[in-house]
Design a protein around this motif. Structure first.
Motif, PDB file in Angstrom:
ATOM      1  N   TRP A   3     107.421  -4.440  35.757  1.00 10.34           N
ATOM      2  CA  TRP A   3     106.061  -4.348  35.234  1.00 10.34           C
ATOM      3  C   TRP A   3     105.687  -2.917  34.873  1.00 10.34           C
ATOM      4  CZ3 TRP A   3     102.623  -1.314  37.932  1.00 10.34           C
ATOM      5  CH2 TRP A   3     102.935  -1.011  39.256  1.00 10.34           C
ATOM      6  N   ARG A   4     106.405  -1.935  35.439  1.00 10.72           N
ATOM      7  CA  ARG A   4     106.086  -0.528  35.129  1.00 10.72           C
ATOM      8  C   ARG A   4     106.420  -0.162  33.687  1.00 10.72           C
ATOM      9  NH1 ARG A   4     107.994  -0.416  40.397  1.00 10.72           N
ATOM     10  NH2 ARG A   4     106.592   0.543  41.930  1.00 10.72           N
ATOM     11  N   LYS A  50     102.434  -1.166  29.209  1.00 12.94           N
ATOM     12  CA  LYS A  50     101.247  -0.338  29.118  1.00 12.94           C
ATOM     13  C   LYS A  50     100.145  -0.920  29.996  1.00 12.94           C
ATOM     14  CE  LYS A  50     103.156   2.166  25.846  1.00 12.94           C
ATOM     15  NZ  LYS A  50     103.556   3.582  26.071  1.00 12.94           N
ATOM     16  N   TRP A  51      99.151  -0.095  30.327  1.00  6.53           N
ATOM     17  CA  TRP A  51      98.086  -0.553  31.218  1.00  6.53           C
ATOM     18  C   TRP A  51      97.293  -1.703  30.608  1.00  6.53           C
ATOM     19  CZ3 TRP A  51      93.032  -0.612  29.718  1.00  6.53           C
ATOM     20  CH2 TRP A  51      92.689   0.172  28.599  1.00  6.53           C
ATOM     21  N   TYR A  52      97.092  -1.672  29.297  1.00  3.36           N
ATOM     22  CA  TYR A  52      96.332  -2.748  28.670  1.00  3.36           C
ATOM     23  C   TYR A  52      97.133  -4.036  28.612  1.00  3.36           C
ATOM     24  CZ  TYR A  52      98.880  -0.761  24.664  1.00  3.36           C
ATOM     25  OH  TYR A  52      99.848  -0.255  23.842  1.00  3.36           O
ATOM     26  N   LEU A 102      99.193  -4.907  31.018  1.00  2.00           N
ATOM     27  CA  LEU A 102      99.073  -5.423  32.378  1.00  2.00           C
ATOM     28  C   LEU A 102      97.726  -6.112  32.582  1.00  2.00           C
ATOM     29  CD1 LEU A 102     100.668  -2.477  34.406  1.00  2.00           C
ATOM     30  CD2 LEU A 102     101.643  -4.753  34.010  1.00  2.00           C
ATOM     31  N   CYS A 103      96.668  -5.525  32.033  1.00  2.00           N
ATOM     32  CA  CYS A 103      95.347  -6.154  32.126  1.00  2.00           C
ATOM     33  C   CYS A 103      95.345  -7.508  31.421  1.00  2.00           C
ATOM     34  CB  CYS A 103      94.284  -5.239  31.525  1.00  2.00           C
ATOM     35  SG  CYS A 103      93.979  -3.726  32.463  1.00  2.00           S
TER      36      CYS A 103
END
Length: 437
Positions: free
Chosen positions: A394-395, A398-400, A402-403
């Motif tokens: 999962w790393r 990107k953060w979006y 993951l959201c």
């Protein structure tokens, strides 16, 4: 297969990041996803997906809008986007190690979580891919009996079910892969289009005669049920791996999937919006129950029968290919004659099981609703994300992203819980109060 070694390799953040980046650039696994000259076209893949996804559930969407209000249209579009995304993730998982293509959804689960992952996919996958054809045969047998009760009153529903099974057995046995079955898919999509057209036109014709009422923008108390219902309107993950395998240009799968889902969404909207506009809170499921008794309604019923009988071979062929792969039913292992014999026996056996369940299991639709509510949401939304995170890490996202994955997981799990609760209530009602046949 040494799953431990593959899992160890997949945990490497650097390797996973490299794989993910290559996928984004469309360069990874150029050899694995190169042109396959003997396979089918992207158009055939498109029809296979649409034929499986856009089923008779289309006719229940006006009722969903009546329950939840106009917000249901936004939920429908959101479900489409989520399904496209998770379908693409699932296919990416087939090529995660960069050396070989994982054969199936079940094997993706095995590579990600070992026997537990493989077993979970097998259970839900089999329940859906066998259960849906069973429901198709029950539906077709019931509807044919209704249409013919005056001309041939002596034939029972069970007899019509077996007649339908015999009819479907011909292409199911003769057509080996989804490449050949795609011809049936084209006719199935055409039947669905006619069905959609009839329901839409009849709703528009009846619009001037509607009883005045107000429309709801959102009905909060029914929103969870509407989300749970619409979230499974785009469930084709059970066949995606085989559809992609049968494509001449496998790199085009993402575009084909997106176009197919948008086409399905358009058909859903074309039925749902006029149906809700005309019948409002009185819209029934299926919407044909709200339409006047006339020739158009009979045409729509015939199109339903045509669709389910043409869609059943697509699902059953996908399941048969899995069984044949496990049993090593190939020309290389069995010889040309032996392969044909074994394949025929396996597929006739599958058809016999499906027909037997359709005729013998009481309240099967309620059982399938329970398995479908839980299994479909898991197969469509939860498992592809979980497998992708396990295989790629999962790393690497990107953060979006993951959201977005978090939103998809929440909606998928909500669909599991709400849909399962409704199905359990229906089962309890069936066994305690009985049901008229």
């Amino acid at each position: 297969m040494n799953y431990d070694l593959e899992k160890k390799n997949s945990r490497s953040s650097q390797d996973a990041h490299s794989v993910s980046s290559d996928y984004e650039a469309g360069k990874h696994n150029s050899d694995l996803r190169a042109e396959r000259p003997s396979q089918g076209s992207s158009y055939q893949a498109f029809f296979n997906i649409v034929c499986v996804v856009a089923g008779t559930g289309t006719l229940g969407l006006p009722f969903c809008l009546a329950q939840g209000g106009w917000i249901g249209v936004a939920i429908l579009v959101l479900s489409m986007v989520m399904s496209i995304y998770t379908g693409i993730l699932l296919i990416k998982c087939l090529y995660y190690n960069g050396h070989t293509r994982v054969a199936s959804y079940q094997d993706v689960g095995a590579h990600a979580f070992g026997l537990w992952g493989q077993g979970a996919v097998w259970f839900f996958h089999t329940s859906v891919i066998i259960g849906v054809p069973v429901m198709f045969f029950i539906l077709s047998g019931t509807e044919i009996r209704v249409l013919t009760k005056e001309s041939v009153p002596g034939i029972s529903k069970e007899a019509w079910i077996w007649i339908c099974c015999c009819f479907v057995s011909i292409p199911f046995v003769l057509m080996k892969t989804l490449k050949e079955v795609s011809l049936l898919s084209m006719f199935g999509v055409a039947a669905t289009a006619v069905l959609v057209g009839v329901a839409t036109v009849e709703s528009i014709i009846e619009y001037p005669n509607r009883v005045p009422f107000s429309y709801d923008v959102i009905v909060v108390r029914n929103l969870p049920t509407v989300v749970a219902t619409m979230s499974v309107c785009f469930g084709g993950n059970v066949v995606y791996t085989h559809v992609e395998e049968a494509m001449r240009y496998p790199k085009a799968f993402s575009k084909v999937l997106a176009y197919a889902m948008m086409f399905c969404c358009l058909m859903y909207a074309v039925v749902a919006i006029p149906g809700y506009l005309t019948y409002g809170p009185d819209a029934k499921s299926p919407i044909l129950s709200s339409l006047p008794e006339n020739a158009s309604r009979k045409v729509a019923t015939i199109m339903i029968i045509a669709h389910v009988l043409l869609a059943a071979p697509v699902l059953m062929t996908s399941f048969a290919l899995e069984i044949e792969r496990i049993a090593h039913v190939t020309v290389e292992r069995r010889g040309r004659f032996g392969e044909r014999i074994w394949r025929t026996l396996i597929r006739l056996g599958i058809m016999g099981i499906v027909g037997g369940i359709a005729c013998l299991v009481p309240f099967f639709d309620s059982f399938l609703s329970l398995l479908g509510a839980f299994g479909n949401c898991m197969l469509i939304y939860v498992m592809p994300i979980g497998f992708y995170w396990k295989l790629f890490g999962w790393r690497t996202m990107k953060w979006y992203e993951l959201c977005w994955c978090g939103i998809v997981l929440v909606i998928g799990l909500l669909g599991c819980v709400i849909g399962s609760m409704d199905a359990i209530k229906a089962l309890h009602r069936d066994f305690t109060q009985g049901r008229e046949e």
